[in-house]
Scaffold this active site. Structure first.
Site, PDB file in Angstrom:
ATOM      1  N   THR A 196       0.803  -1.166   0.012  1.00 20.47           N
ATOM      2  CA  THR A 196       0.089   0.095   0.030  1.00 20.47           C
ATOM      3  C   THR A 196       0.733   1.200   0.037  1.00 20.47           C
ATOM      4  O   THR A 196       0.469   2.154  -0.348  1.00 20.47           O
ATOM      5  CB  THR A 196      -0.932   0.076   0.985  1.00 20.47           C
ATOM      6  OG1 THR A 196      -0.164   0.151   2.482  1.00 20.47           O
ATOM      7  CG2 THR A 196      -1.870  -1.169   1.273  1.00 20.47           C
ATOM      8  N   GLN A 242      -4.166   4.481  -0.402  1.00 19.62           N
ATOM      9  CA  GLN A 242      -5.521   4.011  -0.481  1.00 19.62           C
ATOM     10  C   GLN A 242      -5.429   2.450  -0.236  1.00 19.62           C
ATOM     11  O   GLN A 242      -5.507   1.646  -0.950  1.00 19.62           O
ATOM     12  CB  GLN A 242      -6.156   4.290  -1.894  1.00 19.62           C
ATOM     13  CG  GLN A 242      -6.167   5.808  -2.259  1.00 19.62           C
ATOM     14  CD  GLN A 242      -7.148   6.509  -1.400  1.00 19.62           C
ATOM     15  OE1 GLN A 242      -8.066   5.841  -0.834  1.00 19.62           O
ATOM     16  NE2 GLN A 242      -7.065   7.750  -0.964  1.00 19.62           N
ATOM     17  N   HIS A 243      -5.193   2.336   1.197  1.00 22.21           N
ATOM     18  CA  HIS A 243      -4.999   1.072   1.663  1.00 22.21           C
ATOM     19  C   HIS A 243      -5.852   0.071   1.336  1.00 22.21           C
ATOM     20  O   HIS A 243      -5.887  -0.964   0.887  1.00 22.21           O
ATOM     21  CB  HIS A 243      -4.629   1.037   3.194  1.00 22.21           C
ATOM     22  CG  HIS A 243      -3.737   1.762   3.808  1.00 22.21           C
ATOM     23  ND1 HIS A 243      -2.173   1.765   3.758  1.00 22.21           N
ATOM     24  CD2 HIS A 243      -3.967   3.129   4.313  1.00 22.21           C
ATOM     25  CE1 HIS A 243      -1.613   2.705   4.524  1.00 22.21           C
ATOM     26  NE2 HIS A 243      -2.349   3.389   4.626  1.00 22.21           N
ATOM     27  N   ASP A 244      -7.418   0.447   1.696  1.00 23.12           N
ATOM     28  CA  ASP A 244      -8.264  -0.736   1.839  1.00 23.12           C
ATOM     29  C   ASP A 244      -8.542  -0.717   0.004  1.00 23.12           C
ATOM     30  O   ASP A 244      -8.915  -1.783  -0.323  1.00 23.12           O
ATOM     31  CB  ASP A 244      -9.421   0.116   2.419  1.00 23.12           C
ATOM     32  CG  ASP A 244      -9.171  -0.030   3.926  1.00 23.12           C
ATOM     33  OD1 ASP A 244      -9.836   0.806   4.695  1.00 23.12           O
ATOM     34  OD2 ASP A 244      -8.450  -0.783   4.368  1.00 23.12           O
TER      35      ASP A 244
END
Ligand code: RIB
Ligand code: CA
Length: 318
Positions: A196, A242-244
């Site tokens: 990420t 934008q990890h998720d």
């Protein structure tokens, strides 16, 4: 195109959760059957209300939302990180109220019902602390065993921490839950900070969405603007992690990342290392793999997918 993959998203919206959910809704490869909510970025009441309002914004009041755990399994002093997502979880962006309440079944029962009713195996995408997933594993290991895969955003192999030097937020928030999940035997893809932080989304990547001017664009860009300020203050960068969304993108296109099947365990006793994912990249422990850990990512392809899909969804809602 092949049959869409049935998915349930367990989430603590949360700004990057919000974009990830919109990405999932915008992607024909996925069939979002339900959202389950957990406390994390903000309290459970907020994460649940945010999930309901986000689905309403996207015209998807048909997707059930059920609330799960507000607090971790054991530790009571985990704190939501209000500086990252704002006290409300959406960086002050207020969405219209949803015309419905959360599903009274609760997160675990909704998960069980979706899995048992699905003709095709369900993929669970976990975007927050793993308290609900651990509860499912404990209550219904037979249902957990029917999952196609658990794609989780959390942890890190070489890039260890964003909440402490050793721990990533989702794992740090409930390490006991995470330890039980990685030991449960469910096929896991771990999308952690190693990838990420490689796949940062630059301000220019949002140009198409900014030009679209739709209602989803206005909402998510308002959140991105707030999230960018956090990244500027904390990391001195204009891009955002934008990890998720990367976890959702991996469920859509597994080829976006290169993974390695290795043994992963979670430290929950240590003082300095509580919440650390201990990833045995070189197999020195001789223990069998417990997760496919993402180590490399095609950042350009991810960001093109993320921004183009959200833009397309926004266009379809006009
Ligand atoms: O460390 C990043 C993770 O923690 C993301 O899921 C973000 O939403 C926060 O929950
Ligand atoms: Ca999250």
């Amino acid at each position: 195109m092949s049959t869409p993959t049935p998915v349930v998203i367990d989430t603590d919206p949360g700004i990057d959760d919000a974009l990830a959910i919109v990405l999932a809704l915008a992607s024909p490869e996925l069939d979002v059957r339900a959202l389950t909510t957990v406390g994390g970025n903000t309290g459970l009441a907020n994460t649940t209300e945010n999930a309901l309002r986000l689905l309403h914004l996207c015209g998807r009041d048909d997707i059930p939302v059920a609330a799960g755990a507000d607090v971790p399994l054991v530790r009571r002093d985990s704190r939501a990180d209000a500086s990252t997502h704002g006290a409300d979880g959406f960086g002050g962006v207020v969405l219209d109220p949803a015309p419905r309440a959360a599903d009274p079944r609760g997160a675990v029962q909704l998960l069980v019902d979706v899995v048992e009713a699905s003709a095709a195996p369900v993929t669970l995408i976990a975007l927050g602390p793993l308290t609900n997933v651990a509860a499912l594993v404990a209550a219904r290991p037979d249902v957990a065993a029917r999952l196609e895969r658990l794609v989780l955003m959390g942890g890190g192999a070489r890039v260890l921490g964003n909440m402490t030097p050793a721990a990533e937020f989702n794992i740090w928030f409930d390490p006991e839950a995470a330890a039980r999940v990685v030991a449960a035997g469910v096929p896991i893809t771990m999308v952690g900070l190693d990838v990420t932080h490689q796949a940062l989304t630059a301000p220019g990547d949002w140009a198409g969405l900014r030009a679209s001017g739709g209602r989803v664009a206005r909402a998510v860009l308002g959140m991105v603007d707030y999230y960018t300020e956090y990244h500027r203050a904390r990391l001195g960068i204009d891009s955002t992690a934008q990890h998720d969304s990367l976890a959702v993108a991996v469920a859509i296109r597994p080829d976006l990342v290169a993974t390695r099947a290795v043994h992963v365990d979670v430290e929950y006793v240590g003082t300095l290392t509580r919440g650390m994912t201990v990833v045995d990249l070189d197999g020195v422990g001789g223990l069998p793999p417990t997760a496919d850990v993402a180590l490399e990512v095609d950042a350009a392809a991810f960001n093109a997918l993320l921004t183009s899909r959200i833009t397309e969804l926004d266009g379809s809602l006009r």
